[in-house]
Design a protein around this motif. Sequence first.
Motif, short mmCIF file in Angstrom:
data_model
loop_
_atom_site.label_atom_id
_atom_site.label_comp_id
_atom_site.label_asym_id
_atom_site.label_seq_id
_atom_site.Cartn_x
_atom_site.Cartn_y
_atom_site.Cartn_z
N ARG A 65 0.86 -1.18 0.00
CA ARG A 65 0.00 0.00 0.00
C ARG A 65 0.89 1.22 0.00
O ARG A 65 1.79 1.35 0.84
CB ARG A 65 -0.90 -0.02 1.24
CG ARG A 65 -1.88 1.11 1.29
CD ARG A 65 -3.14 0.66 2.04
NE ARG A 65 -2.86 0.30 3.42
CZ ARG A 65 -2.84 1.18 4.43
NH1 ARG A 65 -3.10 2.45 4.22
NH2 ARG A 65 -2.59 0.78 5.66
N ARG A 73 -3.47 10.57 -1.17
CA ARG A 73 -3.96 9.48 -1.99
C ARG A 73 -3.33 8.16 -1.54
O ARG A 73 -2.17 8.14 -1.15
CB ARG A 73 -3.59 9.75 -3.45
CG ARG A 73 -4.24 8.81 -4.43
CD ARG A 73 -4.16 9.40 -5.83
NE ARG A 73 -2.81 9.40 -6.35
CZ ARG A 73 -2.40 8.58 -7.34
NH1 ARG A 73 -3.23 7.73 -7.87
NH2 ARG A 73 -1.17 8.64 -7.78
N GLN A 74 -4.11 7.09 -1.56
CA GLN A 74 -3.58 5.79 -1.20
C GLN A 74 -3.84 4.80 -2.32
O GLN A 74 -4.92 4.77 -2.87
CB GLN A 74 -4.25 5.27 0.07
CG GLN A 74 -4.04 6.18 1.25
CD GLN A 74 -4.21 5.44 2.55
OE1 GLN A 74 -3.99 4.25 2.61
NE2 GLN A 74 -4.61 6.15 3.57
N ILE A 75 -2.84 4.02 -2.64
CA ILE A 75 -2.98 3.06 -3.73
C ILE A 75 -2.55 1.71 -3.21
O ILE A 75 -1.58 1.61 -2.46
CB ILE A 75 -2.06 3.41 -4.92
CG1 ILE A 75 -2.11 4.89 -5.23
CG2 ILE A 75 -2.46 2.62 -6.14
CD1 ILE A 75 -0.96 5.33 -6.08
N GLU A 76 -3.28 0.68 -3.63
CA GLU A 76 -2.86 -0.65 -3.25
C GLU A 76 -2.52 -1.44 -4.50
O GLU A 76 -3.28 -1.45 -5.46
CB GLU A 76 -3.97 -1.35 -2.48
CG GLU A 76 -3.50 -2.63 -1.84
CD GLU A 76 -4.45 -3.13 -0.77
OE1 GLU A 76 -5.37 -2.40 -0.39
OE2 GLU A 76 -4.25 -4.27 -0.34
N LEU A 77 -1.35 -2.08 -4.50
CA LEU A 77 -0.92 -2.80 -5.69
C LEU A 77 -0.55 -4.23 -5.34
O LEU A 77 0.03 -4.49 -4.29
CB LEU A 77 0.33 -2.13 -6.29
CG LEU A 77 0.15 -0.71 -6.78
CD1 LEU A 77 1.19 0.17 -6.17
CD2 LEU A 77 0.24 -0.67 -8.28
#
Lengths: 168, 492
Positions: A65, A73-77
């Motif tokens: 994350r 902003r938060q991104i999960e990959l």
Amino acid sequence: MIKCPSCGKSHPENTLFCDECGAYLLVEGRKRTDPLGIEDVAWMEADFGVITPLESAATKPLTIRVSILDSGRQIELPLDKEISIGRLDAATATFPDVDLIADGGMEKGVSRRHAKITRKGSELFLEDLDSVNGTFLNGKRLTPYLPHALKDEDEIRLGKLVMRIYLR
Amino acid sequence: MDVHRDYYAELGLGSSATLPEIKSAYRILARRFHPDVSSTPDAEERFHRIQEAYEVLSDPERRRAYDLWREKEGLTEPSVLVVKHTLSHETLPQLSEDQILYLLLEIYPRADLEIKRLPINLCLVLDRSTSMQGVRLQRVKDATNFIIDFLDQADVFSLVTFSDRAEIVIPAQSNINKAFAKSRVSTVRSSGGTEILQGMLAGLGEIDRWRAQDMVNHLILLTDGQTYGDEEQCIEEAKSASLRKIGISTMGIGKDWNDKLLDEISRQSGGMSMYIDSAAKVTKFFRDCIHSLSAVVARDLNLTLRLANNVRLQEAFRASPYLERIDVGQGPIFLGQLGTDQPCMLLLTLLIGPQNVGKVSIAQVELSADVPSMRRAGDRVKVAIEIQVATDVGVVRPVPSNIVSILSKVSIFKMQEKTMDELEQGEVERASQRLETMATRLLNLGENELAKAALLEAGRIARTGHLSPEGRKKIRYGTRSLATLPKEIGYD
């Protein structure tokens, strides 16, 4: 009407991609990352001691994350392949997995191909890709092309853009 | 008229329901709660309430007054659907010729919505033909057990296997005895051929026994082979299932199944179709499928696009959860289900003819869906799309990067489509060249695996004039999952 520079097919005005050969049609706007003059840097000591055990079935962590502190902003990959971080620029066909344009990446000195995260077994590594303004791990600048191990809650800074990572 | 009472909710409708919807809802409810027929204790009161709601809502004049009052009092319930739209350009130059404008629509359920998950009415229809023997069948059984463990008491589960004919291994039942179900799973043996229609019919029959409005009715069809002679009927069954609000997801294992048929079956019913290249991944696909089913909040999502004069829709693509071309015929566009897990993203390419200077209306987008957990049918939201047209555009804002990123993948997807068409028409050389160009673009995207597959197949086409069945699936399903975007958590 505009013509595709690589295959010559005609398209209506404002078309972005040629549907014949897939070329990007907006040639102008190739922006360079400006050096921000970041000085007084402490360099990360080269870490040659990392010997990764060859666990073939290592599956953890499953996802990473990325929390970008400036924009919230938060991104999960998923970690099933290499993750590229940078700035999207279709003119040079750069489409990073984590695109930082929306977070002010351009102004904060993020390069198009800035850094990447790779994994070996259960360990994760951050590698600077010779970016203009450098990649910093917990405040220390990384030597380009020398991967450095990552751990949960590490702080990564690209140029002036700060983010924190969480592993799961 | 009592503005504090939600007449719409009493009829099980959203505030945007149309008159025919109101009439039909009233008729059904009135019949159910009529004091002469109903044995419900409060039937008479319910009946009067329904009566009153209908009297107000069926009269356009009174309905308008009621709506206005409720709005003033802040009592109106907003739509469950949220639509965010992004245009590729803020301002268009005034031209005497056509120009392109890209419109990105992101549809997701309202974030503050607290809905508990809907019960699932699931039937697994599994191929047990001879070719499934060994690891394949074992992995499928493991995956089936995973699903059995996932389900709650309220969910309904059934298991059908098929070869030349179908067997109902576990009949549809709620509150399943997990140990018993798993022991039934273990009895499945492989033998025989592959007749998909048989399996589908038996599976749909099981779902029909428990089918309900407020359930997610779904069939998962898994096969590894070709079916012969019943393709047409399979598609007909899928169409009729869709009308009964049953979705079908299809999964093909290995290389010998009919990708066109499975795609069509799932497309007709608003489900997904998936390619499983190795048996080891079956559990992952089942898990993804059941997770997305348990996230469903809205069903029967339909998009109606009303274009302004001199505006045409050139093409449309779904960009999330996976890439797919959308048929742009007449009438509303059927988009299937909407979950909380992933937004539904659409990219529309509009062809704008010459326009007058000023603010120009381009299109009106209307979305409708059923929200079973809130007992709301025909929940609607409308968005008007406008753009500024000027003789002098001034400083041009760059095209938003999410649009560029999606388009770059769409362009590869389109090259893939063209290659397949060219191959069907026997234009071998062009197809091979196109695949090579596509490989270069894929390399630029960092999709090395897929690029390698494309290059390999380009060579094969040049030599033999055909794609390998495996390569064909790799390329078709690979380009489709290009759009799998990183999941954003929270919007701001």
